[in-house]
Design a protein around this motif. Sequence first.
Motif, PDB file in Angstrom:
ATOM      1  N   GLU A 172       0.108  -4.708   1.975  1.00 40.39           N
ATOM      2  CA  GLU A 172       0.776  -4.583   3.265  1.00 40.39           C
ATOM      3  C   GLU A 172       1.594  -3.303   3.326  1.00 40.39           C
ATOM      4  O   GLU A 172       1.798  -2.625   2.316  1.00 40.39           O
ATOM      5  CB  GLU A 172       1.684  -5.788   3.505  1.00 40.39           C
ATOM      6  CG  GLU A 172       2.849  -5.901   2.526  1.00 40.39           C
ATOM      7  CD  GLU A 172       3.733  -7.096   2.819  1.00 40.39           C
ATOM      8  OE1 GLU A 172       3.513  -7.734   3.856  1.00 40.39           O
ATOM      9  OE2 GLU A 172       4.646  -7.373   2.025  1.00 40.39           O
ATOM     10  N   ARG A 173       2.053  -2.986   4.529  1.00 45.38           N
ATOM     11  CA  ARG A 173       2.842  -1.773   4.738  1.00 45.38           C
ATOM     12  C   ARG A 173       4.287  -2.015   4.344  1.00 45.38           C
ATOM     13  O   ARG A 173       4.807  -3.124   4.482  1.00 45.38           O
ATOM     14  CB  ARG A 173       2.801  -1.372   6.218  1.00 45.38           C
ATOM     15  CG  ARG A 173       3.356   0.031   6.503  1.00 45.38           C
ATOM     16  CD  ARG A 173       3.628   0.183   7.992  1.00 45.38           C
ATOM     17  NE  ARG A 173       3.830   1.560   8.397  1.00 45.38           N
ATOM     18  CZ  ARG A 173       4.907   2.288   8.151  1.00 45.38           C
ATOM     19  NH1 ARG A 173       5.895   1.760   7.443  1.00 45.38           N
ATOM     20  NH2 ARG A 173       5.002   3.529   8.580  1.00 45.38           N
ATOM     21  N   GLY A 174       4.953  -0.965   3.876  1.00 44.42           N
ATOM     22  CA  GLY A 174       6.377  -1.045   3.614  1.00 44.42           C
ATOM     23  C   GLY A 174       7.152  -1.068   4.918  1.00 44.42           C
ATOM     24  O   GLY A 174       6.582  -0.982   6.014  1.00 44.42           O
ATOM     25  N   ALA A 176       0.867  -1.176   0.000  1.00 42.89           N
ATOM     26  CA  ALA A 176       0.000   0.000   0.000  1.00 42.89           C
ATOM     27  C   ALA A 176       0.905   1.227   0.000  1.00 42.89           C
ATOM     28  O   ALA A 176       1.869   1.298   0.764  1.00 42.89           O
ATOM     29  CB  ALA A 176      -0.901   0.004   1.229  1.00 42.89           C
ATOM     30  N   ILE A 177       0.621   2.187  -0.860  1.00 46.36           N
ATOM     31  CA  ILE A 177       1.489   3.357  -1.025  1.00 46.36           C
ATOM     32  C   ILE A 177       0.720   4.633  -0.689  1.00 46.36           C
ATOM     33  O   ILE A 177      -0.385   4.856  -1.185  1.00 46.36           O
ATOM     34  CB  ILE A 177       2.035   3.438  -2.459  1.00 46.36           C
ATOM     35  CG1 ILE A 177       2.908   2.221  -2.762  1.00 46.36           C
ATOM     36  CG2 ILE A 177       2.815   4.732  -2.678  1.00 46.36           C
ATOM     37  CD1 ILE A 177       3.350   2.113  -4.208  1.00 46.36           C
ATOM     38  N   GLU A 197      -1.818   3.124   9.237  1.00 47.08           N
ATOM     39  CA  GLU A 197      -3.280   3.061   9.208  1.00 47.08           C
ATOM     40  C   GLU A 197      -3.796   2.797   7.794  1.00 47.08           C
ATOM     41  O   GLU A 197      -4.770   2.059   7.612  1.00 47.08           O
ATOM     42  CB  GLU A 197      -3.859   4.368   9.756  1.00 47.08           C
ATOM     43  CG  GLU A 197      -3.597   4.559  11.246  1.00 47.08           C
ATOM     44  CD  GLU A 197      -3.875   5.978  11.706  1.00 47.08           C
ATOM     45  OE1 GLU A 197      -4.419   6.774  10.901  1.00 47.08           O
ATOM     46  OE2 GLU A 197      -3.553   6.305  12.860  1.00 47.08           O
ATOM     47  N   TYR A 198      -3.136   3.398   6.798  1.00 46.60           N
ATOM     48  CA  TYR A 198      -3.580   3.175   5.421  1.00 46.60           C
ATOM     49  C   TYR A 198      -3.347   1.720   5.013  1.00 46.60           C
ATOM     50  O   TYR A 198      -4.209   1.086   4.391  1.00 46.60           O
ATOM     51  CB  TYR A 198      -2.853   4.109   4.461  1.00 46.60           C
ATOM     52  CG  TYR A 198      -3.274   3.918   3.026  1.00 46.60           C
ATOM     53  CD1 TYR A 198      -4.598   4.083   2.635  1.00 46.60           C
ATOM     54  CD2 TYR A 198      -2.347   3.534   2.049  1.00 46.60           C
ATOM     55  CE1 TYR A 198      -5.000   3.888   1.325  1.00 46.60           C
ATOM     56  CE2 TYR A 198      -2.741   3.334   0.727  1.00 46.60           C
ATOM     57  CZ  TYR A 198      -4.067   3.513   0.383  1.00 46.60           C
ATOM     58  OH  TYR A 198      -4.462   3.315  -0.920  1.00 46.60           O
ATOM     59  N   ALA A 199      -2.182   1.181   5.374  1.00 46.22           N
ATOM     60  CA  ALA A 199      -1.895  -0.223   5.060  1.00 46.22           C
ATOM     61  C   ALA A 199      -2.908  -1.146   5.736  1.00 46.22           C
ATOM     62  O   ALA A 199      -3.347  -2.140   5.150  1.00 46.22           O
ATOM     63  CB  ALA A 199      -0.478  -0.576   5.492  1.00 46.22           C
ATOM     64  N   GLU A 200      -3.287  -0.794   6.958  1.00 48.57           N
ATOM     65  CA  GLU A 200      -4.277  -1.601   7.678  1.00 48.57           C
ATOM     66  C   GLU A 200      -5.622  -1.577   6.957  1.00 48.57           C
ATOM     67  O   GLU A 200      -6.308  -2.599   6.853  1.00 48.57           O
ATOM     68  CB  GLU A 200      -4.444  -1.060   9.113  1.00 48.57           C
ATOM     69  CG  GLU A 200      -5.249  -1.943  10.036  1.00 48.57           C
ATOM     70  CD  GLU A 200      -4.564  -3.271  10.355  1.00 48.57           C
ATOM     71  OE1 GLU A 200      -5.285  -4.248  10.641  1.00 48.57           O
ATOM     72  OE2 GLU A 200      -3.317  -3.323  10.305  1.00 48.57           O
TER      73      GLU A 200
END
Length: 424
Positions: free
Chosen positions: A174-176, A4-5, A163-166
């Motif tokens: 997933e989160r970086g 997720a970016i 929070e955005y990745a979640e």
Amino acid sequence: MPYAICRVAKIKTAQAGAAKTAHNYRQRETPNADTERKPMNHEYVNTAERNYWELATERIQEAGAKVRHDSVRGVEVLLTASPEAFKRQDDGTAHDWHGSKWAEANIAFLKDKFGEQNVVSCTLHQDELTPHFHAVVVPLTADGRLSAKDVFNPKTLRALQTEYAEAMKPFGMERGVEHSRAKHEVMRHVYGAQERSRGELATLTKPEPATRLSIEGPSGLDLVNLSKWRAEQEARLNAELARQLAAANERASKAASIAQDSAGAKDREKTLARQLASVEGTKTKEIGRRESFEGGFKRAAVLAVQGETLPANVLEYGQKIRSSMQTEAEKHVQQALKAPIRQAGDLTEQLKKLPGYTYREDAATKQGELRHTATGSRFELAELKPGGVPMKEAYDQAVQRTAQRDQEQSKGQSRGRGGMSMGD
């Protein structure tokens, strides 16, 4: 698993706001955008495509927040994912994500995170390789202050990424790596870094000529105390050896550091090369698709000139486009009706400003008509239903709202004059 970016960029000046508005609504040439896919772009909030700076200023005034000369009035938030997150069609282009659960989740995230009224624009771009959102957020705090430093700082930005990745987990993202120093780079910067690294490595790894170490024979006085002479010579040799070893270690450390950076640059080069290959592959498929489309268009044009009936699939496709454009036109008109409307001429002026449309009135009937310039779709105002309301009713409501606002402003000005001291 795709990432997720989320990226942010401050809008510090009216000029920057105008430039971002023009870019995001394709009001100027955008080399990396496919003009044929422009109709697939979608604006969810600012359907009239108004200037970002003006929208942010109106929201700040509405909130009653103080503005300094150097205040950041808007922040652009980009939401997307790594390219592999989006399934492709046979021609290599991404599917239409407008109306998808992913799009709805992005919009909901923005409104929940920053407050619905503070999100003054939210645009889905689908005319580039990877679908992505551009949202403009007014950085108002919970207590009504305008403060980009409080809303967007290193701590809150890390939380925003998490929070955005979640929020994107249901879509397999997933989160970086947190605290990663990875940067968004262009290919020429990577190549430049590699060339500099090669030059430095060549210098550092060039063999150094060996320094001959020698011991002078003892003098007559030294013969008196050979043990002292031997200790002095050993100390001198050890000092020179230590100096040479330290220099060699320093060169080795620098070489290792550059090699590590160079390896990272090579990895980035490989990633960018893969992305470039993907773009080129998509471009090739898109050219084939366009050529096929042009062939079908030519056949349809010849049939029309000859007065023959067009194929059913062509008519169905045209009706689908017109229906989609009518929905868009109604949203634009609905946004235009939010401006001060006191008489029909005010609405006419707003409609003439709509980007991507031309407005004209029939000289005989005085009926207004909107034409979508890209597709040629024409709509009489009478057939439009902005907000699901017949045009005449929507216009009357706009006039009433404007009259109420004028009356409230007039009362406020009267109270202000009445409270003024004669000694002021």
